[in-house]
Design an enzyme around this catalytic site. Structure first.
Site, mmCIF file in Angstrom:
data_model
loop_
_atom_site.group_PDB
_atom_site.id
_atom_site.type_symbol
_atom_site.label_atom_id
_atom_site.label_comp_id
_atom_site.label_asym_id
_atom_site.label_seq_id
_atom_site.Cartn_x
_atom_site.Cartn_y
_atom_site.Cartn_z
ATOM 1 C CD GLN A 82 -12.878 -1.972 -0.493
ATOM 2 O OE1 GLN A 82 -12.094 -1.832 0.418
ATOM 3 N NE2 GLN A 82 -14.067 -2.534 -0.313
ATOM 4 N NE ARG A 86 -3.771 0.605 2.046
ATOM 5 C CZ ARG A 86 -4.962 0.600 2.652
ATOM 6 N NH1 ARG A 86 -5.141 1.239 3.788
ATOM 7 N NH2 ARG A 86 -5.978 -0.052 2.114
ATOM 8 C CG ASP A 135 -13.679 6.157 -0.332
ATOM 9 O OD1 ASP A 135 -13.496 6.009 0.899
ATOM 10 O OD2 ASP A 135 -12.735 6.162 -1.165
ATOM 11 C CB CYS A 157 -14.130 0.988 0.425
ATOM 12 S SG CYS A 157 -13.801 2.751 0.520
ATOM 13 N NE ARG A 191 -10.092 -5.312 0.583
ATOM 14 C CZ ARG A 191 -9.301 -4.373 1.091
ATOM 15 N NH1 ARG A 191 -9.804 -3.378 1.783
ATOM 16 N NH2 ARG A 191 -7.986 -4.395 0.872
ATOM 17 C CG HIS A 203 -8.342 -0.052 -2.619
ATOM 18 N ND1 HIS A 203 -7.544 -1.143 -2.338
ATOM 19 C CD2 HIS A 203 -8.970 0.237 -1.436
ATOM 20 C CE1 HIS A 203 -7.684 -1.477 -1.061
ATOM 21 N NE2 HIS A 203 -8.539 -0.665 -0.496
HETATM 22 N N1 CP Z 1 -11.045 -0.435 2.768
HETATM 23 C C1 CP Z 1 -9.769 -0.470 3.168
HETATM 24 O O1 CP Z 1 -8.838 -0.641 2.382
HETATM 25 O O2 CP Z 1 -9.578 -0.313 4.516
HETATM 26 P P1 CP Z 1 -8.197 -0.086 5.267
HETATM 27 O O3 CP Z 1 -7.690 1.259 4.855
HETATM 28 O O4 CP Z 1 -8.532 -0.175 6.719
HETATM 29 O O5 CP Z 1 -7.238 -1.175 4.830
HETATM 30 N N1 NVA Z 2 -10.170 6.593 -0.899
HETATM 31 C C1 NVA Z 2 -9.769 6.085 0.390
HETATM 32 C C2 NVA Z 2 -9.964 4.607 0.454
HETATM 33 C C3 NVA Z 2 -9.619 3.993 1.777
HETATM 34 C C4 NVA Z 2 -9.770 2.498 1.782
HETATM 35 C C5 NVA Z 2 -8.311 6.460 0.638
HETATM 36 O O1 NVA Z 2 -7.508 6.352 -0.301
HETATM 37 O O2 NVA Z 2 -7.994 6.867 1.749
#
Ligand code: CP
Ligand code: NVA
Length: 309
Positions: free
Chosen positions: A138, A108, A227, A267, A295, A135
């Protein structure tokens, strides 16, 4: 691009429809097995996975670590201060060193280029656990959730309300592969990346609408999706975005316009009272927790796929 034999899992549209549907089928199969209490299916036995996190996470970290462990493997969490990819050490060196200890790298990161560089230099599969651009894990989990709750993904109408962000880009890239109607309703100036919208449209698979009118957008939706308005890395813009995004909150009224069959998805993490009301997230048609659970199941299938298992 466009092959079923990719080393990595970086973008949904790197795969053809048959491969994506296979991964989703596999996710359901392994989910059923795990939910039955079966603990003798250990395809990842003797395997290790490095998980690089340049940003915070609950779902991604816990679902990858737990899923990999339940199927026999060992996952290593590397938090923002551990390897400081690109700062303490160049990404290409991180990729080559981790490849010598691990069977998979999950990451990430902020800049999408970082995950592309990791994948380029890693000799093991790299899985995208969110970038500023997309993502994919997700949206695979979301597709699985829709198959379970709506009954299918093909031919449905998914209406995303809010910021045209990484989540939207993955929805668009899924729509380039599987036919459904995807609508993104966002404030002016917060539309998704134009090139990605074009890519989805040019694939000629799905109907794609980008609009600034959430009320019109949600009509007849199978799913209304939200989101956060300020993603990770944008938190200092939160106050400004709060102003600009007025009218884009998913509240009871908007869900009413969507109609009786509409499910609510998010999400997570959610900011209740900001992009969604508490009432909508707690309503019976909200499927955010089965969605979060998926997930793990979607990712188990993705890991099986990249490992050729
Ligand atoms: N939806 C998601 O990716 O959650 P986290 O940021 O907690 O991993
Ligand atoms: N759009 C959000 C998604 C989190 C899972 C972010 O990037 O923070």
């Amino acid at each position: 691009k466009g092959t079923a034999n990719q080393k990595d899992f970086l973008h949904i549209n790197d795969f053809d429809k048959a491969t994506i549907l296979n991964i989703l089928d596999r996710a359901r199969e392994v989910k059923e097995l795990l939910k039955s209490g079966e603990r003798t299916y250990l395809p990842f036995k003797g395997k290790t996975m490095a998980m690089i996190f340049a940003k915070p996470s609950m779902r991604t970290r816990v679902s990858f670590e737990t899923g990999f462990y339940l199927l026999g493997g060992h996952a290593i969490y590397l938090g923002p201060n551990d390897i400081q990819m690109g700062k303490r050490e160049e990404t290409r060196d991180v990729a080559r060193v981790l490849s010598r200890y691990n069977d998979i790298i999950m990451a990430r990161v902020f800049a999408h280029q970082d995950i592309l560089d990791l994948a380029k230099y890693a000799t093991v599969p790299v899985i995208n656990g969110l970038t500023d651009y997309n993502h994919p894990c997700q949206i695979m989990a979301d597709a699985l959730t829709m198959i379970e709750h709506v009954g299918q993904l093909e031919g449905t109408k998914v209406v995303y309300v809010g910021d045209g962000n990484n989540i939207v880009h993955s929805w668009l890239l899924l729509a380039a592969v599987i036919p459904f109607h995807f609508v993104c309703a966002c404030p002016k100036g917060f539309e998704p990346d134009q090139e990605t919208v074009e890519k989805a449209r040019q694939a000629g698979v799905s109907k794609i609408d980008i609009t600034n009118d959430p009320k019109e957008a949600v009509r007849d939706a199978d799913v209304v999706y939200a989101d956060v308005w300020a993603s990770m890395g944008q938190k200092e813009e939160a106050a400004h975005r709060h102003q600009v995004f007025q009218g884009f909150q998913v509240d009871e009224q908007l869900m009413k316009l969507a109609g009786k069959k509409a499910y609510f998805m998010h999400c997570l993490p959610a900011e209740r009272g900001v992009e969604v009301t508490d009432g909508v997230i707690e309503a019976p048609n909200s499927i955010v927790f089965p969605q979060a659970e998926n997930r793990m199941h979607a990712q188990n299938a993705i890991m099986l796929h990249v490992l050729g298992l």
